[in-house]
Design an enzyme around this catalytic site. Structure first.
Site, PDB file in Angstrom:
ATOM      1  N   GLU A 184      -9.552   7.076   3.497  1.00 26.50           N
ATOM      2  CA  GLU A 184     -10.447   6.174   4.208  1.00 26.50           C
ATOM      3  C   GLU A 184      -9.655   4.912   4.525  1.00 26.50           C
ATOM      4  O   GLU A 184      -8.694   4.595   3.837  1.00 26.50           O
ATOM      5  CB  GLU A 184     -11.652   5.817   3.333  1.00 26.50           C
ATOM      6  CG  GLU A 184     -11.437   4.637   2.374  1.00 26.50           C
ATOM      7  CD  GLU A 184     -10.387   4.887   1.290  1.00 26.50           C
ATOM      8  OE1 GLU A 184     -10.180   6.072   0.953  1.00 26.50           O
ATOM      9  OE2 GLU A 184      -9.769   3.926   0.804  1.00 26.50           O
ATOM     10  N   SER A 200       1.457  -9.959  -0.919  1.00 32.91           N
ATOM     11  CA  SER A 200       1.142  -8.530  -0.798  1.00 32.91           C
ATOM     12  C   SER A 200       1.513  -7.918   0.550  1.00 32.91           C
ATOM     13  O   SER A 200       1.771  -6.727   0.643  1.00 32.91           O
ATOM     14  CB  SER A 200      -0.339  -8.303  -1.086  1.00 32.91           C
ATOM     15  OG  SER A 200      -1.144  -9.104  -0.241  1.00 32.91           O
ATOM     16  N   LYS A 257       0.813  -1.226   0.000  1.00 33.47           N
ATOM     17  CA  LYS A 257       0.000   0.000   0.000  1.00 33.47           C
ATOM     18  C   LYS A 257       0.846   1.277   0.000  1.00 33.47           C
ATOM     19  O   LYS A 257       0.426   2.299  -0.516  1.00 33.47           O
ATOM     20  CB  LYS A 257      -0.952  -0.002   1.189  1.00 33.47           C
ATOM     21  CG  LYS A 257      -2.043  -1.050   1.022  1.00 33.47           C
ATOM     22  CD  LYS A 257      -3.338  -0.632   1.648  1.00 33.47           C
ATOM     23  CE  LYS A 257      -4.455  -1.568   1.238  1.00 33.47           C
ATOM     24  NZ  LYS A 257      -4.318  -2.901   1.857  1.00 33.47           N
TER      25      LYS A 257
HETATM   26  C1  LIG Z   1      -5.207  -3.921   1.640  1.00 35.48           C
HETATM   27  C2  LIG Z   1      -4.527  -5.180   1.350  1.00 35.48           C
HETATM   28  C3  LIG Z   1      -4.939  -6.021   0.282  1.00 35.48           C
HETATM   29  C4  LIG Z   1      -6.152  -5.743  -0.547  1.00 35.48           C
HETATM   30  O1  LIG Z   1      -6.129  -4.572  -1.287  1.00 35.48           O
HETATM   31  P1  LIG Z   1      -5.898  -4.569  -2.859  1.00 35.48           P
HETATM   32  O2  LIG Z   1      -6.192  -3.180  -3.249  1.00 35.48           O
HETATM   33  O3  LIG Z   1      -6.842  -5.560  -3.457  1.00 35.48           O
HETATM   34  O4  LIG Z   1      -4.481  -4.960  -3.094  1.00 35.48           O
HETATM   35  C5  LIG Z   1      -4.209  -7.175   0.021  1.00 35.48           C
HETATM   36  N1  LIG Z   1      -3.143  -7.511   0.773  1.00 35.48           N
HETATM   37  C6  LIG Z   1      -2.720  -6.742   1.808  1.00 35.48           C
HETATM   38  C7  LIG Z   1      -1.539  -7.188   2.585  1.00 35.48           C
HETATM   39  C8  LIG Z   1      -3.401  -5.563   2.127  1.00 35.48           C
HETATM   40  O5  LIG Z   1      -2.969  -4.813   3.155  1.00 35.48           O
END
Ligand SMILES: *Cc1c(COP(=O)(O)O)cnc(C)c1O
Length: 392
Positions: A112, A378, A90
């Protein structure tokens, strides 16, 4: 076919656009008319790339997970977004948007947040770059996500509870939009995923596209070939997935797989699998697939992972789904948990629960021995330890 960018009105096929109240027009127009020129300028790129390198810690490794590869009889690389500063992808977007806001002459940032991850990333970028930061968060989420609320406050952000509706993410979005209408001259709204009115989905996808840019370079170096056979990512709104797919969507020989949160199962009434359950609708300013009742009321989603607990999906992904360019899997809570424990045991990496949904595709799809499979990890699992402990 060009899947990568929307047309001039912000459409990916039939999805996208900008469905906003008239009072938001000036803000969105200002952004639309300036974002490309600013973010593509040499000066901006110089500052952004330097921060990605020395502050965020990029490039993140492309890690050959040998134990996982052996278990599934194929070659699996993990793109380690979990190693970024603040623990997920993010920050790539938050930092880019706050830099952009500064160049637009803004002094105040609003955002948000649901689980608090995007709020923490935005508060971090604001602390670094010296902008005022206000984060809207559902009252219930504030109670559920106390550690991230504390982080945001320590970083100097003001956290304002959204007390209407279900007191969760979609209500926080409504509060943020209201704020933006009232403070258009001073304020930029940092949206946290590839959702919202045009140009946000494109803007966020471009900032996250660093993920697939690096994958190409790293694969070339490691395998002598810049494209894998598969790329896999989890989809909430879809920003880490858009970043992972971006430089591969127009290459036919790369197969694309998205993992949605099935929750307790797509037929359980407690799910967040938007492509399976959603229909065409407008949510938060763009036309896409939305989980809604026949008369257009948004259905409360459910997922064990807060980051995937969203009743919509970005227009970029709705288009990939409709055109069958990407294959979508629905991964249930149990399956994600199992994959999180498996990765931890096999590789010594505790993933975020969101990322575990992408890993769970390994159980659903048979890969060949000589396939190269890249999975976007992610985020890291620190924030999910309470859930993991309950399920040990
Ligand atoms: C917020 C988040 C997501 C989901 O958000 P996307 O916009 O779909 O990427 C996925 N993995 C992690 C670790 C997150 O913090």
């Amino acid at each position: 076919m060009n899947y990568k960018n929307p047309d001039e009105h912000g459409y990916y096929g039939e999805f996208g656009g900008a469905f906003i109240p008239e009072m938001l027009y000036p803000n969105v127009e200002e952004l639309k008319n300036n974002y490309l020129e600013i973010i593509e300028s040499e000066d901006f790129q110089h500052e952004y790339q330097n921060l990605l390198k020395d502050y965020v810690g990029r490039a993140t490794p492309l890690y050959l997970a040998q134990n996982l590869s052996k278990k599934y009889g194929t070659t699996i690389y993990l793109k380690r977004e979990d190693l970024n500063h603040t623990g997920a992808h993010k920050i790539n977007n938050a930092l880019g948007q706050v830099l952009l806001a500064k160049r637009l002459g803004k002094t105040r940032i609003i955002a948000e947040t649901g689980a608090g991850q995007h709020g923490v990333a935005t508060a971090t970028a604001c602390a670094l770059l010296g902008l005022e930061c206000i984060v809207y968060m559902g009252e219930i989420d504030i109670q559920r996500q106390a550690p991230n609320v504390a982080r945001m406050k320590m970083l100097g952000a003001e956290v304002i509870p959204a007390t209407s509706g279900s007191k969760t993410l979609k209500d926080a979005v409504n509060e943020a939009l209201r704020d933006w209408i009232n403070n258009s001259v001073t304020t930029h709204y940092v949206i946290g995923s590839v959702v919202g009115p045009h140009p946000f989905p494109d803007l966020v996808a471009r900032f996250q596209s660093i993920i697939s840019k690096e994958i190409r370079e790293q694969l070339q170096e490691k395998t002598g070939r810049s494209t894998p056979d598969y790329v896999i990512a989890c989809v909430g709104g879809g920003s880490n997935a858009a970043g992972t797919f971006y430089h591969f969507v127009n290459e036919e020989n790369v197969k694309i797989i998205a993992a949605e949160a099935g929750g307790l199962g797509i037929d359980s009434g407690k799910s967040a699998a938007t492509t399976f359950l959603g229909t065409l609708g407008v949510l938060h300013g763009s036309k896409s697939l939305v989980m809604q009742t026949e008369d257009g009321q948004v259905i409360e989603p459910h997922s064990i992972s807060a980051g995937l607990d969203y009743p919509g999906i970005g227009p970029f992904h709705a288009h990939l789904f409709k055109e069958k360019r990407a294959e979508f899997f629905s991964i249930n809570d149990e399956e994600a948990l199992r994959s999180a424990f498996e990765l931890t045991k096999l590789e010594g990496i505790i993933p975020a629960l969101e990322s575990a949904h992408a890993l769970a595709v390994l159980d659903k799809k048979k890969f060949n021995e000589n396939d190269v499979v890249v999975i976007c990890l992610s985020g890291r699992g620190d924030k999910d330890m309470e859930t993991y402990l309950k399920n040990l």
